[in-house]
Design a protein around this motif. Structure first.
Motif, PDB file in Angstrom:
ATOM      1  N   GLY A 124      33.205  40.067  40.354  1.00  0.00           N
ATOM      2  CA  GLY A 124      33.445  39.177  41.491  1.00  0.00           C
ATOM      3  C   GLY A 124      34.865  39.265  42.008  1.00  0.00           C
ATOM      4  O   GLY A 124      35.097  39.249  43.226  1.00  0.00           O
ATOM      5  N   LEU A 125      35.830  39.367  41.091  1.00  0.00           N
ATOM      6  CA  LEU A 125      37.234  39.522  41.489  1.00  0.00           C
ATOM      7  C   LEU A 125      37.430  40.821  42.260  1.00  0.00           C
ATOM      8  O   LEU A 125      38.079  40.837  43.317  1.00  0.00           O
ATOM      9  N   SER A 126      36.859  41.908  41.772  1.00  0.00           N
ATOM     10  CA  SER A 126      36.984  43.205  42.449  1.00  0.00           C
ATOM     11  C   SER A 126      36.317  43.180  43.815  1.00  0.00           C
ATOM     12  O   SER A 126      36.845  43.741  44.786  1.00  0.00           O
ATOM     13  N   LEU A 162      48.191  43.594  40.596  1.00  0.00           N
ATOM     14  CA  LEU A 162      48.069  42.605  39.527  1.00  0.00           C
ATOM     15  C   LEU A 162      46.617  42.163  39.361  1.00  0.00           C
ATOM     16  O   LEU A 162      46.090  42.114  38.236  1.00  0.00           O
ATOM     17  N   ALA A 163      45.964  41.852  40.482  1.00  0.00           N
ATOM     18  CA  ALA A 163      44.578  41.381  40.424  1.00  0.00           C
ATOM     19  C   ALA A 163      43.639  42.469  39.913  1.00  0.00           C
ATOM     20  O   ALA A 163      42.732  42.199  39.117  1.00  0.00           O
ATOM     21  N   LEU A 164      43.842  43.711  40.362  1.00  0.00           N
ATOM     22  CA  LEU A 164      43.009  44.805  39.873  1.00  0.00           C
ATOM     23  C   LEU A 164      43.256  45.047  38.380  1.00  0.00           C
ATOM     24  O   LEU A 164      42.326  45.387  37.638  1.00  0.00           O
ATOM     25  N   GLY A 165      44.490  44.851  37.935  1.00  0.00           N
ATOM     26  CA  GLY A 165      44.786  44.976  36.511  1.00  0.00           C
ATOM     27  C   GLY A 165      44.082  43.904  35.693  1.00  0.00           C
ATOM     28  O   GLY A 165      43.572  44.171  34.597  1.00  0.00           O
ATOM     29  N   VAL A 166      44.031  42.682  36.227  1.00  0.00           N
ATOM     30  CA  VAL A 166      43.312  41.604  35.544  1.00  0.00           C
ATOM     31  C   VAL A 166      41.820  41.925  35.468  1.00  0.00           C
ATOM     32  O   VAL A 166      41.174  41.721  34.429  1.00  0.00           O
ATOM     33  N   ALA A 167      41.267  42.438  36.569  1.00  0.00           N
ATOM     34  CA  ALA A 167      39.851  42.817  36.568  1.00  0.00           C
ATOM     35  C   ALA A 167      39.574  43.884  35.517  1.00  0.00           C
ATOM     36  O   ALA A 167      38.588  43.799  34.768  1.00  0.00           O
ATOM     37  N   GLN A 168      40.444  44.872  35.438  1.00  0.00           N
ATOM     38  CA  GLN A 168      40.249  45.937  34.454  1.00  0.00           C
ATOM     39  C   GLN A 168      40.390  45.402  33.034  1.00  0.00           C
ATOM     40  O   GLN A 168      39.635  45.806  32.130  1.00  0.00           O
ATOM     41  N   ALA A 169      41.314  44.489  32.814  1.00  0.00           N
ATOM     42  CA  ALA A 169      41.489  43.908  31.482  1.00  0.00           C
ATOM     43  C   ALA A 169      40.243  43.119  31.070  1.00  0.00           C
ATOM     44  O   ALA A 169      39.797  43.196  29.916  1.00  0.00           O
ATOM     45  N   PHE A 175      32.049  51.966  37.188  1.00  0.00           N
ATOM     46  CA  PHE A 175      32.703  50.868  37.905  1.00  0.00           C
ATOM     47  C   PHE A 175      34.153  50.710  37.467  1.00  0.00           C
ATOM     48  O   PHE A 175      35.056  50.542  38.294  1.00  0.00           O
ATOM     49  N   MET A 176      34.393  50.800  36.160  1.00  0.00           N
ATOM     50  CA  MET A 176      35.761  50.696  35.652  1.00  0.00           C
ATOM     51  C   MET A 176      36.625  51.836  36.187  1.00  0.00           C
ATOM     52  O   MET A 176      37.795  51.630  36.538  1.00  0.00           O
ATOM     53  N   ALA A 177      36.049  53.033  36.264  1.00  0.00           N
ATOM     54  CA  ALA A 177      36.792  54.173  36.801  1.00  0.00           C
ATOM     55  C   ALA A 177      37.120  53.967  38.276  1.00  0.00           C
ATOM     56  O   ALA A 177      38.208  54.321  38.751  1.00  0.00           O
ATOM     57  N   ALA A 205      39.972  51.494  38.496  1.00  0.00           N
ATOM     58  CA  ALA A 205      41.216  52.164  38.102  1.00  0.00           C
ATOM     59  C   ALA A 205      41.676  53.129  39.190  1.00  0.00           C
ATOM     60  O   ALA A 205      42.888  53.231  39.488  1.00  0.00           O
ATOM     61  N   GLY A 206      40.731  53.857  39.792  1.00  0.00           N
ATOM     62  CA  GLY A 206      41.093  54.785  40.865  1.00  0.00           C
ATOM     63  C   GLY A 206      41.660  54.071  42.073  1.00  0.00           C
ATOM     64  O   GLY A 206      42.633  54.552  42.693  1.00  0.00           O
TER      65      GLY A 206
END
Length: 312
Positions: free
Chosen positions: A19-21, A41-48, A89-91, A94-95
């Motif tokens: 949802g964040l992404s 920052l937000a994309l980093g939180v989503a990945q975490a 999705f994670m890739a 990250a991309g």
């Protein structure tokens, strides 16, 4: 059924990350994304969140070293498809983050954001269909299962995006998100309430008489017939009392939907970029969605429990 905390955590955190992404991707495609630093920052939180969710899923496996075999049945298994789509999705996330960090052309970033949207939708479909395709569990075998996975992920992701924006000083972006976060929370509430109403009206197709073959007017199981536990008694019943299960429903409805919606809707707040308002909404909603996930698994009436009702 007996919910594994690993699966409860996985479905909750992965849904919020999706949802964040999605919220960030829609904002980027609409040209109203936050500053690159906040977006990273937000994309980093989503990945975490996705990494924590993936780790919890590994913890659920009996033989984690054989996890790669989970993708082998992708032609027929929705779980195998989920195992394939999740890393994709994670890739993609990250991309996209890498493209933002490298200041890639706007067209390339837009293409990656669109890819994130498509894979998030596909992941929700795969996750929801794992349960919606099980016809023997009638509480799950309905399109509302997939819809509610998506709606709850969207609302929790939008609220999380608003909290991150407010904490990072992006008040304008938080104010833009407020009506969307409120609308998605109300939609998720309506979808889950509709599923609860449908499930409450279901009439069991099996009875203790049909499960045991005993045709008496009143059949009561006094013993399970053996002294030790089994896979059936461990995996298909949670062990909580009916009273305790009944208390979870109003609790998760209050925490996941009602209180966050109230925080986002009260006119006297007046400051939609307030960090504590968004942060409190995230905290309450996360706790509520964890309780909702437990209830989703625990509340189903699996037919096998008709036979093991002395245990269940």
């Amino acid at each position: 059924m007996n919910p594994s905390f690993a699966i409860v955590l996985f479905t909750t955190l992965a849904g919020s990350a999706q949802g964040l992404s999605v919220a960030l991707a829609f904002a980027a495609l609409a040209g109203v994304a936050p500053a690159p630093g906040v977006l990273l920052l937000a994309l980093g939180v989503a990945q975490a969140l996705l990494l924590v969710a993936l780790a919890s899923a590994f913890a659920h496996l009996g033989r984690p070293e054989r996890a790669w075999r989970a993708a082998a049945m992708w032609r027929t298994s929705w779980m195998s498809r989920e195992v394939i789509v999740l890393p994709a999705f994670m890739a993609a996330v990250a991309g996209w983050a890498l493209a933002v960090w490298c200041q890639a052309p706007a067209g390339a970033q837009a293409l990656l954001a669109a890819g994130v949207l498509a894979l998030a939708a596909l992941l929700w479909l795969c996750t929801g269909m794992i349960y919606a395709c099980l016809r023997m569990v009638r509480e799950w075998a309905h399109p509302l299962t997939v819809l509610n996975y998506a709606l709850m992920g969207l609302c929790s992701g939008a609220v999380l995006a608003g909290a991150l924006a407010a904490a990072a000083g992006e008040g304008a972006f938080a104010r833009r998100l407020q009506p969307w976060a409120l609308a998605l929370t109300l939609l998720a509430w309506a979808g889950r309430a509709l599923a609860l109403r449908r499930n409450a009206a279901l009439v069991p197709r099996s009875t203790p008489q049909s499960a045991t073959g005993l045709r008496g007017v009143r059949v009561v199981q006094l013993s399970r017939g053996f002294t030790g536990g089994s896979h059936n008694t461990r995996e298909f019943f949670h062990g909580a009392s009916p009273w305790a299960v009944r208390q979870v429903k109003p609790l998760f409805l209050m925490l996941a939907f009602k209180l966050p919606a109230l925080l986002l809707a009260l006119p006297w707040i007046g400051v939609w970029d307030s960090t504590w308002i968004w942060g409190l909404a995230v905290l309450l909603q996360t706790l509520g969605l964890l309780a909702e996930r437990w209830f989703f698994f625990a509340h189903v009436r699996h037919p096998q429990n008709l036979y093991y009702q002395a245990v269940a």
